[in-house]
Structures are given as structure tokens and as C-alpha cells.
Design an enzyme around this catalytic site. Structure first.
Site, PDB file in Angstrom:
ATOM      1  N   LYS A  15     -37.010 -22.527   6.284  1.00 31.41           N
ATOM      2  CA  LYS A  15     -35.700 -21.943   5.875  1.00 31.41           C
ATOM      3  C   LYS A  15     -34.666 -22.866   5.478  1.00 31.41           C
ATOM      4  O   LYS A  15     -33.885 -22.508   4.540  1.00 31.41           O
ATOM      5  CB  LYS A  15     -35.005 -21.047   7.020  1.00 31.41           C
ATOM      6  CG  LYS A  15     -35.956 -19.736   7.392  1.00 31.41           C
ATOM      7  CD  LYS A  15     -35.188 -18.743   8.640  1.00 31.41           C
ATOM      8  CE  LYS A  15     -34.653 -19.782   9.806  1.00 31.41           C
ATOM      9  NZ  LYS A  15     -35.794 -20.248  10.478  1.00 31.41           N
ATOM     10  N   VAL A  17     -34.950 -25.968   4.229  1.00 30.87           N
ATOM     11  CA  VAL A  17     -35.108 -26.328   2.993  1.00 30.87           C
ATOM     12  C   VAL A  17     -35.158 -25.494   1.752  1.00 30.87           C
ATOM     13  O   VAL A  17     -34.386 -25.761   0.685  1.00 30.87           O
ATOM     14  CB  VAL A  17     -36.781 -26.931   3.216  1.00 30.87           C
ATOM     15  CG1 VAL A  17     -36.892 -27.622   1.543  1.00 30.87           C
ATOM     16  CG2 VAL A  17     -36.830 -28.090   3.888  1.00 30.87           C
ATOM     17  N   LYS A  37     -24.226 -21.481   8.946  1.00 26.59           N
ATOM     18  CA  LYS A  37     -25.139 -21.182  10.014  1.00 26.59           C
ATOM     19  C   LYS A  37     -24.701 -20.557  11.199  1.00 26.59           C
ATOM     20  O   LYS A  37     -23.875 -21.330  12.136  1.00 26.59           O
ATOM     21  CB  LYS A  37     -25.673 -22.688  10.387  1.00 26.59           C
ATOM     22  CG  LYS A  37     -26.893 -22.756  11.423  1.00 26.59           C
ATOM     23  CD  LYS A  37     -27.945 -22.328  10.584  1.00 26.59           C
ATOM     24  CE  LYS A  37     -29.048 -22.414  11.797  1.00 26.59           C
ATOM     25  NZ  LYS A  37     -30.516 -22.184  11.263  1.00 26.59           N
ATOM     26  N   THR A  41     -29.221 -23.941  17.232  1.00 23.96           N
ATOM     27  CA  THR A  41     -29.698 -24.232  18.888  1.00 23.96           C
ATOM     28  C   THR A  41     -30.630 -25.572  18.572  1.00 23.96           C
ATOM     29  O   THR A  41     -31.195 -25.982  17.511  1.00 23.96           O
ATOM     30  CB  THR A  41     -30.644 -23.164  19.242  1.00 23.96           C
ATOM     31  OG1 THR A  41     -31.938 -22.965  18.155  1.00 23.96           O
ATOM     32  CG2 THR A  41     -29.853 -21.713  19.089  1.00 23.96           C
ATOM     33  N   GLU A 109     -27.707 -18.695   6.871  1.00 21.39           N
ATOM     34  CA  GLU A 109     -29.236 -19.043   7.106  1.00 21.39           C
ATOM     35  C   GLU A 109     -29.320 -18.459   8.687  1.00 21.39           C
ATOM     36  O   GLU A 109     -28.383 -19.095   9.656  1.00 21.39           O
ATOM     37  CB  GLU A 109     -29.297 -20.430   6.961  1.00 21.39           C
ATOM     38  CG  GLU A 109     -30.808 -20.796   7.723  1.00 21.39           C
ATOM     39  CD  GLU A 109     -30.875 -22.363   7.583  1.00 21.39           C
ATOM     40  OE1 GLU A 109     -32.081 -22.773   8.334  1.00 21.39           O
ATOM     41  OE2 GLU A 109     -30.315 -23.087   7.134  1.00 21.39           O
ATOM     42  N   GLY A 110     -30.075 -17.857   9.056  1.00 23.78           N
ATOM     43  CA  GLY A 110     -30.487 -17.656  10.372  1.00 23.78           C
ATOM     44  C   GLY A 110     -31.046 -18.306  11.268  1.00 23.78           C
ATOM     45  O   GLY A 110     -31.508 -19.311  10.681  1.00 23.78           O
ATOM     46  N   ALA A 111     -31.480 -17.991  12.432  1.00 21.60           N
ATOM     47  CA  ALA A 111     -32.138 -18.769  13.293  1.00 21.60           C
ATOM     48  C   ALA A 111     -33.740 -18.027  13.617  1.00 21.60           C
ATOM     49  O   ALA A 111     -33.504 -16.752  14.167  1.00 21.60           O
ATOM     50  CB  ALA A 111     -31.478 -18.862  14.676  1.00 21.60           C
ATOM     51  N   SER A 201     -44.684 -28.698   0.191  1.00 19.78           N
ATOM     52  CA  SER A 201     -44.629 -29.206   1.581  1.00 19.78           C
ATOM     53  C   SER A 201     -44.216 -30.669   1.535  1.00 19.78           C
ATOM     54  O   SER A 201     -44.473 -31.488   0.541  1.00 19.78           O
ATOM     55  CB  SER A 201     -45.999 -29.250   1.966  1.00 19.78           C
ATOM     56  OG  SER A 201     -46.243 -30.038   3.397  1.00 19.78           O
ATOM     57  N   GLY A 202     -43.175 -30.799   2.316  1.00 22.07           N
ATOM     58  CA  GLY A 202     -42.736 -32.175   2.745  1.00 22.07           C
ATOM     59  C   GLY A 202     -41.443 -32.411   1.762  1.00 22.07           C
ATOM     60  O   GLY A 202     -40.778 -33.425   1.522  1.00 22.07           O
TER      61      GLY A 202
END
EC number: 6.3.3.3
Length: 248
Positions: A15, A17, A37, A41, A109-111, A201-202
């Protein structure tokens, strides 16, 4: 699209990225961007949070956290265990609406996933999105198990009357397995929404300059980029597979 809510099908799906990529493309187009945000957490007061990471990768963006809790748990649980006040959906909506008066684009952006609880009354990111009447972008994993979670998220969005802006694969592997390749065709079908991006990825480990240069090629035009789902599928060796072969 002054406010875009970004959620995931679960944790660790990419999320942050993805949020950074959307922000980077918007900043490059000359738009002012804010990243909200609601609940961070698992991060100490002196550590960088997800919004800070978005700013590092994307460039000049406004960042705002409403609450920070030290344990890596669902926000409601983390708030209770820390003896701190929870975040309420109306607070998220109010903060996003205020940022939207000052910025061209606000990314919320959620959690974790869409229905992770913010408070003991069961308030969620979905509730905040409803208050904002904002579109929701869903970040999903590439491989086995993603179809079920993506379909459930899509059903919840539609059941609430929320606009499903599309699915981004948050981490596309360098050497994609059969399930991942098949999911390029299956994800939009089960989601009932288009596939609108795939983040390599990355990518979060790229230098900021490399990240910003690459971001437009990871996102579809509706997110400001030039990624094309059909071209990506054909070059990734996607196949529908045998009948009944959906990799849920």
C-alpha cells in the site's frame, strides 16, 4: 478526484509504495499532493512512518498522521492497549476534506484492509470513504490467495455504494509464478474493477530519483501513468489456464 482512498486486501501488500507511486506521478504532473495516514501502528515516536516514506519516495508532498500507536496491531487494538484515544471515521473524513481545500489531490492510506477497525464502535476506513464519497483504490498481492480477498473487498465496496477505482498489484515478482500470471486475467474479473497498475517487487528500495522516473510506467492512465494491462499481461506470459483454474 480530489480525494483517493487507498486500501489493501491485507497487510504487507504494498500500500505505501503504491501510494508513493500515485503521489510521485501527480507531483510530476504539477499537482499539489497531501498524504493522510489516519492511524500509524507499529512505529515509535522517533521512527519514520508510512507517510514519511511516501514523501521520501515521491517528493514534495504534505503529510499528516492523525494518531500513532507503538504496537503493530489493528488501530483499535493498538489504541486500546496503549491507553490512547482511537481515530474515528469522521475525524479521518474531516481531515481529508480540509486537506482537499488546500491540495489538488489527497491520498488517504489505510492500515491493513478495508474493514480493519479504527475504534471500539467498529468504525473503519470504509466508513471514512463513505463520509467523503471518495473512490477507493485497492492494492492486492500478486499470487495464490489474492483472488478471494480481492473479490470480498470489491463486494464490500459495492455493497456500500462506493466507487471501486481499480486494483494495483503492490509487488510484482521478478520471476512470476503460474498463479501470479493467471491472476492478471482473473483479478479484474473477480474484482469487477480494472487492473490499473503493477509495482515491481523491491521498488520501495529504489533511490527516490529512480522511483519517480519509474512510477509512470507502473500505473495506468486513470492514475496518471502509461501502464497498459493488456501489454503487461502479454509480456508477462499470462495464461487463463485450464477450466476451473482460478488460483484463489
Amino acid at each position: 478526484m480530489p480525494v483517493l482512498v487507498i486500501t489493501g486486501t491485507g497487510t504487507e501488500v504494498g500500500k505505501t509504495v503504491t501510494t508513493a507511486a500515485v503521489a510521485a506521478v501527480a507531483v510530476a504532473a504539477g499537482r499539489s499532493v497531501a498524504v493522510l495516514k489516519p492511524a500509524q501502528t507499529g512505529v515509535r515516536p522517533d521512527e519514520r512512518g508510512d507517510a514519511d516514506e511516501v514523501a521520501r519516495l515521491a517528493g514534495t508532498v504534505t503529510t499528516l498522521e492523525l494518531a500513532r500507536y507503538p504496537e503493530p496491531l489493528a488501530p483499535a487494538t493498538a489504541a486500546r492497549r496503549a491507553g490512547l484515544a482511537p481515530v474515528w471515521p469522521h475525524e479521518v473524513a474531516d481531515a481529508a476534506a480540509k486537506l482537499a481545500t488546500e491540495h489538488d489531490l489527497v491520498l488517504v492510506e489505510g492500515a491493513g484492509g478495508l474493514l480493519v477497525r479504527f475504534d471500539e464502535d467498529g468504525g473503519t476506513l470504509a466508513d471514512a470513504a463513505q463520509l467523503l464519497d471518495a473512490p477507493v483504490l485497492v492494492v492486492a498481492s500478486a499470487g495464490l490467495g489474492t483472488l478471494n480477498m480481492t473479490e470480498l473487498t470489491g463486494r464490500e465496496l459495492r455493497g456500500r455504494g462506493l466507487y471501486f477505482a481499480g486494483v494495483v498489484i503492490g509487488s510484482w515478482p521478478d520471476d512470476a509464478d503460474l498463479a501470479s500470471r493467471c491472476n492478471l486475467a482473473d483479478l479484474p474479473e473477480v474484482a469487477g474493477a480494472p487492473l490499473v497498475g503493477a509495482i515491481p517487487s523491491g521498488a520501495g528500495a529504489y533511490t527516490p530519483d529512480a522511483f519517480r522516473a519509474g512510477a509512470p510506467s507502473w500505473l495506468a492512465s486513470r492514475l496518471g501513468g502509461h501502464w497498459d494491462a493488456s501489454v503487461f499481461a502479454s509480456t508477462s506470459g499470462a495464461s487463463g489456464g485450464p477450466p476451473g483454474g482460478q488460483s484463489r
